[in-house]
Every structure is written in structure tokens, then in C-alpha cells.
Design a protein around this motif. Sequence first.
Motif, PDB file in Angstrom:
ATOM      1  N   LYS A  83       0.842  -1.024  -0.018  1.00  0.00           N
ATOM      2  CA  LYS A  83       0.113   0.002  -0.023  1.00  0.00           C
ATOM      3  C   LYS A  83       1.050   1.126   0.019  1.00  0.00           C
ATOM      4  O   LYS A  83       1.998   1.133   0.595  1.00  0.00           O
ATOM      5  N   TYR A  84       0.437   2.214  -0.612  1.00  0.00           N
ATOM      6  CA  TYR A  84       1.092   3.605  -0.911  1.00  0.00           C
ATOM      7  C   TYR A  84       0.407   4.847  -0.264  1.00  0.00           C
ATOM      8  O   TYR A  84      -0.939   4.675  -0.272  1.00  0.00           O
ATOM      9  N   ILE A  85       0.940   5.674   0.128  1.00  0.00           N
ATOM     10  CA  ILE A  85       0.171   7.003   0.326  1.00  0.00           C
ATOM     11  C   ILE A  85       0.339   7.943  -0.468  1.00  0.00           C
ATOM     12  O   ILE A  85       1.536   8.126  -0.797  1.00  0.00           O
ATOM     13  N   GLY A  86      -0.546   8.979  -0.931  1.00  0.00           N
ATOM     14  CA  GLY A  86       0.067   9.950  -1.782  1.00  0.00           C
ATOM     15  C   GLY A  86      -1.346  11.091  -1.577  1.00  0.00           C
ATOM     16  O   GLY A  86      -1.986  10.946  -0.724  1.00  0.00           O
ATOM     17  N   TYR A  87      -1.081  11.933  -2.568  1.00  0.00           N
ATOM     18  CA  TYR A  87      -2.527  12.802  -2.555  1.00  0.00           C
ATOM     19  C   TYR A  87      -2.801  12.946  -3.768  1.00  0.00           C
ATOM     20  O   TYR A  87      -2.271  12.831  -4.960  1.00  0.00           O
ATOM     21  N   ILE A  88      -4.208  13.656  -3.977  1.00  0.00           N
ATOM     22  CA  ILE A  88      -4.992  13.879  -5.292  1.00  0.00           C
ATOM     23  C   ILE A  88      -4.461  15.047  -5.801  1.00  0.00           C
ATOM     24  O   ILE A  88      -4.281  16.151  -5.137  1.00  0.00           O
ATOM     25  N   LYS A  89      -3.917  15.129  -7.149  1.00  0.00           N
ATOM     26  CA  LYS A  89      -3.503  16.193  -7.800  1.00  0.00           C
ATOM     27  C   LYS A  89      -4.493  17.156  -8.061  1.00  0.00           C
ATOM     28  O   LYS A  89      -5.624  16.829  -8.223  1.00  0.00           O
ATOM     29  N   PRO A  90      -4.217  18.344  -8.113  1.00  0.00           N
ATOM     30  CA  PRO A  90      -5.237  19.553  -8.376  1.00  0.00           C
ATOM     31  C   PRO A  90      -5.668  19.037  -9.708  1.00  0.00           C
ATOM     32  O   PRO A  90      -5.017  18.922 -10.775  1.00  0.00           O
ATOM     33  N   PHE A  91      -7.193  19.495  -9.693  1.00  0.00           N
ATOM     34  CA  PHE A  91      -7.900  19.498 -11.071  1.00  0.00           C
ATOM     35  C   PHE A  91      -9.027  20.346 -11.205  1.00  0.00           C
ATOM     36  O   PHE A  91      -9.287  21.027 -10.258  1.00  0.00           O
ATOM     37  N   ASP A  92      -9.384  20.535 -12.430  1.00  0.00           N
ATOM     38  CA  ASP A  92     -10.623  21.570 -12.691  1.00  0.00           C
ATOM     39  C   ASP A  92     -11.901  21.034 -12.012  1.00  0.00           C
ATOM     40  O   ASP A  92     -12.276  19.867 -12.765  1.00  0.00           O
ATOM     41  N   LEU A  93     -12.408  21.404 -10.959  1.00  0.00           N
ATOM     42  CA  LEU A  93     -13.754  20.842 -10.584  1.00  0.00           C
ATOM     43  C   LEU A  93     -14.780  20.981 -11.235  1.00  0.00           C
ATOM     44  O   LEU A  93     -15.929  20.068 -11.083  1.00  0.00           O
ATOM     45  N   LYS A  94     -14.672  21.911 -12.428  1.00  0.00           N
ATOM     46  CA  LYS A  94     -16.132  22.249 -13.015  1.00  0.00           C
ATOM     47  C   LYS A  94     -15.884  20.847 -14.312  1.00  0.00           C
ATOM     48  O   LYS A  94     -17.199  20.704 -14.771  1.00  0.00           O
ATOM     49  N   GLN A  95     -14.783  20.360 -14.519  1.00  0.00           N
ATOM     50  CA  GLN A  95     -15.093  19.070 -15.380  1.00  0.00           C
ATOM     51  C   GLN A  95     -15.470  17.933 -14.613  1.00  0.00           C
ATOM     52  O   GLN A  95     -15.099  17.543 -13.674  1.00  0.00           O
ATOM     53  N   ASN A  96     -16.523  17.094 -15.574  1.00  0.00           N
ATOM     54  CA  ASN A  96     -16.913  15.840 -14.871  1.00  0.00           C
ATOM     55  C   ASN A  96     -16.018  14.746 -15.438  1.00  0.00           C
ATOM     56  O   ASN A  96     -16.698  14.148 -16.446  1.00  0.00           O
ATOM     57  N   MET A  97     -14.929  14.655 -14.428  1.00  0.00           N
ATOM     58  CA  MET A  97     -14.008  13.643 -15.082  1.00  0.00           C
ATOM     59  C   MET A  97     -14.313  12.338 -14.387  1.00  0.00           C
ATOM     60  O   MET A  97     -14.697  12.378 -13.221  1.00  0.00           O
ATOM     61  N   ALA A  98     -14.174  11.400 -15.171  1.00  0.00           N
ATOM     62  CA  ALA A  98     -14.326   9.702 -14.435  1.00  0.00           C
ATOM     63  C   ALA A  98     -12.980   9.073 -14.011  1.00  0.00           C
ATOM     64  O   ALA A  98     -12.733   8.087 -13.757  1.00  0.00           O
ATOM     65  N   TYR A  99     -12.159  10.169 -13.728  1.00  0.00           N
ATOM     66  CA  TYR A  99     -10.654   9.895 -13.283  1.00  0.00           C
ATOM     67  C   TYR A  99      -9.929  11.045 -12.358  1.00  0.00           C
ATOM     68  O   TYR A  99     -10.221  11.967 -12.344  1.00  0.00           O
ATOM     69  N   ARG A 100      -8.876  10.593 -11.601  1.00  0.00           N
ATOM     70  CA  ARG A 100      -8.101  11.459 -11.207  1.00  0.00           C
ATOM     71  C   ARG A 100      -6.705  11.181 -11.336  1.00  0.00           C
ATOM     72  O   ARG A 100      -6.219   9.785 -11.795  1.00  0.00           O
ATOM     73  N   PHE A 101      -5.794  12.015 -10.799  1.00  0.00           N
ATOM     74  CA  PHE A 101      -4.372  11.618 -10.605  1.00  0.00           C
ATOM     75  C   PHE A 101      -3.798  11.607  -9.318  1.00  0.00           C
ATOM     76  O   PHE A 101      -4.163  12.619  -8.581  1.00  0.00           O
ATOM     77  N   ILE A 102      -2.894  10.615  -8.794  1.00  0.00           N
ATOM     78  CA  ILE A 102      -2.533  10.576  -7.712  1.00  0.00           C
ATOM     79  C   ILE A 102      -1.027  11.028  -7.497  1.00  0.00           C
ATOM     80  O   ILE A 102      -0.149  10.597  -8.531  1.00  0.00           O
ATOM     81  N   SER A 103      -0.556  12.013  -6.779  1.00  0.00           N
ATOM     82  CA  SER A 103       1.039  12.152  -6.793  1.00  0.00           C
ATOM     83  C   SER A 103       1.581  11.508  -5.471  1.00  0.00           C
ATOM     84  O   SER A 103       1.098  11.508  -4.454  1.00  0.00           O
ATOM     85  N   HIS A 104       2.544  10.669  -6.015  1.00  0.00           N
ATOM     86  CA  HIS A 104       3.510  10.114  -4.808  1.00  0.00           C
ATOM     87  C   HIS A 104       4.802  10.417  -4.813  1.00  0.00           C
ATOM     88  O   HIS A 104       5.509  10.788  -5.818  1.00  0.00           O
ATOM     89  N   GLN A 105       5.388  10.426  -3.579  1.00  0.00           N
ATOM     90  CA  GLN A 105       6.921  11.126  -3.750  1.00  0.00           C
ATOM     91  C   GLN A 105       7.729  10.523  -4.493  1.00  0.00           C
ATOM     92  O   GLN A 105       8.712  11.011  -5.188  1.00  0.00           O
ATOM     93  N   SER A 106       7.903   9.215  -4.454  1.00  0.00           N
ATOM     94  CA  SER A 106       9.030   8.347  -5.234  1.00  0.00           C
ATOM     95  C   SER A 106       8.484   7.951  -6.494  1.00  0.00           C
ATOM     96  O   SER A 106       9.312   7.560  -7.550  1.00  0.00           O
ATOM     97  N   LEU A 107       7.255   7.608  -6.502  1.00  0.00           N
ATOM     98  CA  LEU A 107       6.845   6.947  -7.831  1.00  0.00           C
ATOM     99  C   LEU A 107       6.158   7.963  -9.094  1.00  0.00           C
ATOM    100  O   LEU A 107       5.834   7.430  -9.749  1.00  0.00           O
ATOM    101  N   GLY A 108       6.025   9.176  -8.252  1.00  0.00           N
ATOM    102  CA  GLY A 108       5.454  10.182  -9.365  1.00  0.00           C
ATOM    103  C   GLY A 108       3.912  10.178  -9.360  1.00  0.00           C
ATOM    104  O   GLY A 108       3.239   9.732  -8.572  1.00  0.00           O
ATOM    105  N   ASP A 109       3.652  10.608 -10.761  1.00  0.00           N
ATOM    106  CA  ASP A 109       1.972  10.894 -10.686  1.00  0.00           C
ATOM    107  C   ASP A 109       1.452   9.756 -11.308  1.00  0.00           C
ATOM    108  O   ASP A 109       2.274   9.065 -12.419  1.00  0.00           O
ATOM    109  N   MET A 110       0.299   9.206 -11.033  1.00  0.00           N
ATOM    110  CA  MET A 110      -0.038   8.066 -11.601  1.00  0.00           C
ATOM    111  C   MET A 110      -1.988   8.306 -11.742  1.00  0.00           C
ATOM    112  O   MET A 110      -2.462   9.050 -11.067  1.00  0.00           O
ATOM    113  N   PHE A 111      -2.355   7.696 -12.809  1.00  0.00           N
ATOM    114  CA  PHE A 111      -3.735   7.797 -13.264  1.00  0.00           C
ATOM    115  C   PHE A 111      -4.519   6.810 -12.216  1.00  0.00           C
ATOM    116  O   PHE A 111      -4.118   5.738 -12.037  1.00  0.00           O
TER     117      PHE A 111
END
Length: 90
Positions: A3-31
Motif C-alpha cells: 500500500k502507498y500513500i499519496g495525494y490527489i493532484k489538483p484538477f478543474d472541479l468544473k469538469q465531470n471527469m471519471a478519473y483523477r491523478f495521484i501524486s506520490h513522492q517516489s513513484l511520481g504521478d499516476m492515473f
Amino acid sequence: MDKYIGYIKPFDLKQNMAYRFISHQSLGDMFFHKTDLKAKFKLSQFTPDEIVVFSIRESSRVAGKFKGYDVELFNPELHSMTLLSIYKKL
């Protein structure tokens, strides 16, 4: 399963997206897609800068990249062992 801990990357709240991106210190950003959430969660709960716990697997779309799955919101009471295991690896 790690298990890993990260945070949700900023995104435009106005868009109705079916996905997000996670940012992790050593793994980078992931979908991750809404189908990658743990069953009790809804994508609308995952707002920018929210801390999350997740597992990873190789992306089926982008070689060499990871994708988050079993994504859930961080809960200190439930995820204290995850925090400890990360701390021990440092």
C-alpha cells in the motif's frame, strides 16, 4: 500487496471527469479511474490535495507507468500500519 500513500493532484472541479491523478513522492504521478476505487467510495469524495491510500499495477496503456487501484481515502485509524511500514522503509 503493498500500500502507498499519496495525494490527489489538483484538477478543474468544473469538469465531470471519471478519473483523477495521484501524486506520490517516489513513484511520481499516476492515473486512476473511478472503477479503481474501493467499493464504498465515490469519485466525488476525491478532491484536490486529499490524502489517499492505494495499490499499484503497471498501466495497460502506457508502458513503464503505474496505475493506482484499490484507491481509498486516508483514515488514520485504519491506515496506521501502512504509515508505520512506510516509515520503516525510510
